[in-house]
Design an enzyme around this catalytic site. Structure first.
Site, PDB file in Angstrom:
ATOM      1  N   ASP A  98       0.798  -1.223   0.000  1.00 34.05           N
ATOM      2  CA  ASP A  98       0.000   0.000   0.000  1.00 34.05           C
ATOM      3  C   ASP A  98       0.831   1.274   0.000  1.00 34.05           C
ATOM      4  O   ASP A  98       0.327   2.339   0.356  1.00 34.05           O
ATOM      5  CB  ASP A  98      -0.934   0.005   1.211  1.00 34.05           C
ATOM      6  CG  ASP A  98      -2.098  -0.953   1.043  1.00 34.05           C
ATOM      7  OD1 ASP A  98      -2.716  -0.929  -0.037  1.00 34.05           O
ATOM      8  OD2 ASP A  98      -2.379  -1.711   1.985  1.00 34.05           O
ATOM      9  N   ASP A 127      -7.194  -3.828  -5.431  1.00 34.09           N
ATOM     10  CA  ASP A 127      -6.742  -2.549  -4.874  1.00 34.09           C
ATOM     11  C   ASP A 127      -5.314  -2.210  -5.314  1.00 34.09           C
ATOM     12  O   ASP A 127      -4.937  -1.032  -5.392  1.00 34.09           O
ATOM     13  CB  ASP A 127      -6.759  -2.576  -3.349  1.00 34.09           C
ATOM     14  CG  ASP A 127      -7.965  -3.262  -2.738  1.00 34.09           C
ATOM     15  OD1 ASP A 127      -8.445  -4.253  -3.310  1.00 34.09           O
ATOM     16  OD2 ASP A 127      -8.401  -2.837  -1.661  1.00 34.09           O
TER      17      ASP A 127
END
Length: 410
Positions: free
Chosen positions: A115, A174
């Site tokens: 991330d 994602d």
């Protein structure tokens, strides 16, 4: 002389394009600027709540929830402040954001998460674009990009997402959102490996994540030894074969961005495919704020999520709006008009009293009614920091269009 003529031609073409786009815009400067000012006022309330060394996550049952810098959402708060500073000229918000970046710097060395695009590019990347201070921020971004590619596996041809659970090598949709970080790193460092990894990951995701109807699985588990697909699942959606709403939004945004960065029409086509799936879904409400899962009506009544299956997800809507605004720039005619008008409709709805909080309410967050992971009973029907980020990003993108500026700052 030739270079000058080409540059002049480009400028004239851009001005003509910007002018034509401005004529088609239905939201006024007063509306957009008003929402940015209201957002800045609201975030001044949130700023007062955030402790040193902490980052806002959500406001649930009357209580603030904060995280450390290692939480995947840590970059959204300073990123939102930077956008609001750009949109309103509020120097105080810029200073707060830049001060908060000091708590994030150590995450450039974090190789335990995929991330880093969210954590570093949405924060330090926006700081670099706003201030132009490459000496302060570029080294952090370059180190972070190197940390991100350490998770790349040439056998799976993907960047690993999670390290937990029983998955062998999980990759979530994602992860498409972190590729912009790598594409920018390729430009600033001149090292093409970042672009190659981003392209390869996007291509592998295109091959394995999408169904025939262009909806996306959430998680694909790979054999790290040979790249074989072991499972196609979901973790935050209703069930493995369902279309988790925010997952569809991540895919739309990711492939739109990859087309911008590469001009590869395969990515543009996929972005359009995802947009068509979302906009033509029978379960998409008339106000275009999706339910948390596009297949929520297929949940059995004995499932624990059934009683709350009709919850909306403002975070997915905000991401979709921002992505559709950009996608409208790369298409023509009725397609461009459709994507733009749908984005405008979403922005209007998110700016209504149903979703946009009153000042000093909602814990200082902007948007109400987002869903993190309903099956996990995590962050259900609450404000979320990334919902605010993409909502403000969409406002900023629209403001730039109104002002005749490039939507994306490079």
């Amino acid at each position: 002389m030739k270079t000058f003529v080409l540059s002049l031609t480009f400028c004239l073409c851009f001005l003509q394009f910007a002018s034509s786009q401005k004529q088609n815009l239905k939201l006024s400067s007063e509306f957009i600027n008003g929402q940015l000012m209201a957002s800045a006022e609201q975030y001044s309330k949130l700023v007062a709540e955030v402790p040193n060394g902490k980052f806002p996550k959500t406001f649930d049952n009357g209580k603030q929830e904060f995280s450390n810098s290692s939480w995947w959402c840590s970059g959204f708060y300073p990123g939102t402040l930077l956008y609001l500073s750009e949109g309103t000229g509020n120097a105080g918000l810029e200073k707060t954001a830049l001060d908060k970046l000091k708590d994030l710097e150590k995450e450039q060395y974090n190789k335990g998460t995929h991330d880093l695009g969210f954590m570093l590019f949405c924060s330090f990347g926006n700081a670099l674009k706003l201030t132009g201070d490459s000496a302060a921020y570029q080294p952090i971004l370059e180190t972070g990009a190197e940390s991100l590619v350490s998770r790349y596996n040439p056998n799976t041809k993907t960047i690993r997402s999670w390290n937990h659970n029983t998955w062998k090598f999980p990759v979530i949709i994602d992860n498409m959102m972190n590729l912009e970080f790598l594409m920018q790193a390729a430009k600033t460092t001149g090292n093409k490996k970042y672009e190659e990894i981003a392209r390869t990951h996007a291509n592998t995701t295109l091959k394995n994540h999408f169904r025939k109807d262009n909806s996306s699985y959430h998680v694909i588990d790979y054999n790290p030894e040979n790249g074989e697909v072991l499972a196609k699942q979901t973790a935050q959606g209703a069930f493995d074969e369902s279309a988790w709403a925010r997952g569809q939004a991540w895919g739309l945004y990711g492939y739109t961005m990859m087309y911008r960065e590469t001009k590869d029409k395969t990515y543009l086509q996929q972005a359009e495919n995802i947009a068509n799936y979302i906009l033509n879904s029978k379960s998409l409400p008339a106000d275009l704020i999706p339910y948390w899962d596009f297949d929520k009506d297929k949940i059995p009544s004995d499932n624990k999520t059934y009683s709350r299956k009709d919850l909306r997800d403002a975070s997915a809507a905000a991401i979709i709006a921002s992505a559709l605004l950009e996608l409208s720039q790369y298409t023509k005619g009725k397609k461009a008009e459709l994507y733009l008008s749908k984005a405008e409709s979403i922005l209007k709805t998110l700016s209504s009293k149903e979703y946009f909080a009153n000042v000093a309410e909602n814990g200082g967050y902007l948007l109400k009614h987002s869903v993190g992971a309903l099956p996990l009973d995590s962050e259900v029907d609450v404000p979320l920091t990334y919902a605010d980020y993409y909502y403000v990003e969409a406002l900023i993108r629209y403001k730039r269009m109104l002002d005749g500026e490039p939507m994306i700052k490079i």
